[in-house]
Design a protein around this motif. Structure first.
Motif, PDB file in Angstrom:
ATOM      1  N   ARG A  31       0.864  -1.181   0.000  1.00 35.43           N
ATOM      2  CA  ARG A  31       0.000   0.000   0.000  1.00 35.43           C
ATOM      3  C   ARG A  31       0.902   1.233   0.000  1.00 35.43           C
ATOM      4  O   ARG A  31       0.914   2.021   0.953  1.00 35.43           O
ATOM      5  CB  ARG A  31      -0.920  -0.007   1.238  1.00 35.43           C
ATOM      6  N   CYS A  32       1.670   1.378  -1.073  1.00 37.64           N
ATOM      7  CA  CYS A  32       2.622   2.485  -1.132  1.00 37.64           C
ATOM      8  C   CYS A  32       1.897   3.825  -0.985  1.00 37.64           C
ATOM      9  O   CYS A  32       0.841   4.025  -1.610  1.00 37.64           O
ATOM     10  CB  CYS A  32       3.354   2.460  -2.470  1.00 37.64           C
ATOM     11  N   CYS A  35       1.160   5.537  -4.274  1.00 34.56           N
ATOM     12  CA  CYS A  35       0.745   4.651  -5.377  1.00 34.56           C
ATOM     13  C   CYS A  35      -0.097   5.413  -6.398  1.00 34.56           C
ATOM     14  O   CYS A  35      -1.054   6.081  -6.045  1.00 34.56           O
ATOM     15  CB  CYS A  35      -0.063   3.479  -4.826  1.00 34.56           C
ATOM     16  N   THR A  40      -5.760  -0.721  -8.927  1.00 33.56           N
ATOM     17  CA  THR A  40      -5.377  -2.114  -9.230  1.00 33.56           C
ATOM     18  C   THR A  40      -5.267  -2.958  -7.955  1.00 33.56           C
ATOM     19  O   THR A  40      -5.017  -4.156  -8.032  1.00 33.56           O
ATOM     20  CB  THR A  40      -3.997  -2.191  -9.935  1.00 33.56           C
ATOM     21  N   TRP A  41      -5.433  -2.349  -6.787  1.00 39.02           N
ATOM     22  CA  TRP A  41      -5.137  -3.052  -5.531  1.00 39.02           C
ATOM     23  C   TRP A  41      -5.985  -4.306  -5.315  1.00 39.02           C
ATOM     24  O   TRP A  41      -5.499  -5.328  -4.886  1.00 39.02           O
ATOM     25  CB  TRP A  41      -5.354  -2.099  -4.343  1.00 39.02           C
ATOM     26  N   SER A 105       7.624  -5.357  -7.352  1.00 34.56           N
ATOM     27  CA  SER A 105       8.223  -4.842  -6.117  1.00 34.56           C
ATOM     28  C   SER A 105       8.926  -5.969  -5.364  1.00 34.56           C
ATOM     29  O   SER A 105       9.636  -5.726  -4.405  1.00 34.56           O
ATOM     30  CB  SER A 105       7.126  -4.279  -5.209  1.00 34.56           C
ATOM     31  N   LYS A 127      11.594  -0.171  -3.470  1.00 37.73           N
ATOM     32  CA  LYS A 127      10.769   0.835  -2.787  1.00 37.73           C
ATOM     33  C   LYS A 127      11.589   1.659  -1.810  1.00 37.73           C
ATOM     34  O   LYS A 127      11.423   2.868  -1.716  1.00 37.73           O
ATOM     35  CB  LYS A 127       9.630   0.139  -2.025  1.00 37.73           C
TER      36      LYS A 127
HETATM   37  S1  SF4 Z   1       3.634  -1.805  -5.472  1.00 38.18           S
HETATM   38 FE1  SF4 Z   1       2.869  -0.479  -7.125  1.00 38.18          FE
HETATM   39  S2  SF4 Z   1       0.688  -0.981  -7.308  1.00 38.18           S
HETATM   40 FE2  SF4 Z   1       1.390  -1.784  -5.346  1.00 38.18          FE
HETATM   41  S3  SF4 Z   1       0.887  -0.187  -3.870  1.00 38.18           S
HETATM   42 FE3  SF4 Z   1       3.020   0.106  -4.525  1.00 38.18          FE
HETATM   43  S4  SF4 Z   1       2.962   1.552  -6.238  1.00 38.18           S
HETATM   44 FE4  SF4 Z   1       0.874   0.736  -5.919  1.00 38.18          FE
END
Ligand code: SF4
Length: 233
Positions: A31-32, A35, A40-41, A105, A127
């Motif tokens: 849950r960046c 994001c 798309t979550w 990720s 990240k």
């Molecule tokens: S990994 Fe990508 S899709 Fe998932 S929360 Fe982070 S930025 Fe959003």
């Protein structure tokens, strides 16, 4: 078995070499806080497809991919959240002679060794380079990415590193030096791409009626980005 797909981009230019057939998978375990694809979550049954049907669709764009030395990129969301489907689709593409990439990720649901066997290139979205930073930014412990990092390091698969710089959060020399150290564990890093934090996702948050966590943070300037990128050139 069907996969949950968010969308497809048939002529993607920024997700690996050449022209790519980019498949955006549904679902993400992170849950960046910045994001830009929060839509798309969750998994929704709205858009499901079998690996065979998706591959048949992919083949329609074969000439674009081949003429540009491009290929297929599975992105998201997080493709590793649907390991069986991902594996099946990548195998079909690989057996069909297409270049395969995953944009990840590193936090997924396993089968990493098998997936990496049929993946030519990993676009690894790093990240954060410290455990604290990772937890703060993504809402999950960095240890969850460790099994994939390990499998990737052992596989020797080509890697392109991506790392988003957010002003006031990680746009520092110290962070970049840590990143340099961190990526040494992967033997086949062919490129490091720093990305400037941007505010393109803000409208999606408004649409979803979610508060935007980086309210007021300005995008990183081009000059600062260039400066940090010079550490890797
Ligand atoms: S990994 Fe990508 S899709 Fe998932 S929360 Fe982070 S930025 Fe959003």
């Amino acid at each position: 078995m069907h996969g949950y797909i968010h969308s497809i981009e048939t002529m993607a230019l920024h997700d690996g070499p050449g022209i790519r057939f980019a498949v955006f998978f549904q679902g993400c375990g992170l849950r960046c806080i910045y994001c830009h694809n929060p839509d798309t979550w969750q998994f929704s049954k709205e858009n499901t497809v079998s690996a065979e049907d998706l591959y048949a669709k992919t083949l329609r764009y074969r000439s674009y991919m081949e003429n540009s030395s491009g290929g297929v990129t599975c992105t998201g969301g997080e493709p590793l959240m649907q390991p069986e489907f991902l594996l099946k689709y990548l195998r079909l593409c690989r057996d069909g002679g297409l270049h395969t990439a995953i944009d990840t990720s590193g936090v997924g649901l396993g089968a990493y060794e098998e997936i990496l066997e049929v993946t030519d290139l990993v676009l690894l979205d790093v990240k954060a380079v410290s455990a604290d930073g990772f937890q703060q930014l993504t809402g999950v412990p960095m240890a969850k990415a460790e099994p994939f990092y390990r499998a990737l390091a052992n596989s020797g698969t080509s890697v392109r590193i991506r790392h988003v710089l957010v002003p006031g959060v990680n746009d520092s020399d110290e962070n970049i030096e840590k990143l340099q150290k961190f990526i040494q564990r992967f033997p086949a890093v062919e490129q490091v791409e720093l990305l400037a934090y941007h505010t393109l996702g803000v409208s999606k948050y408004e649409h979803m009626k979610r508060p935007y966590p980086f309210e007021g943070v300005e995008p990183l300037s081009k000059e600062r980005l260039k400066y940090f990128q010079s550490f890797f050139d």
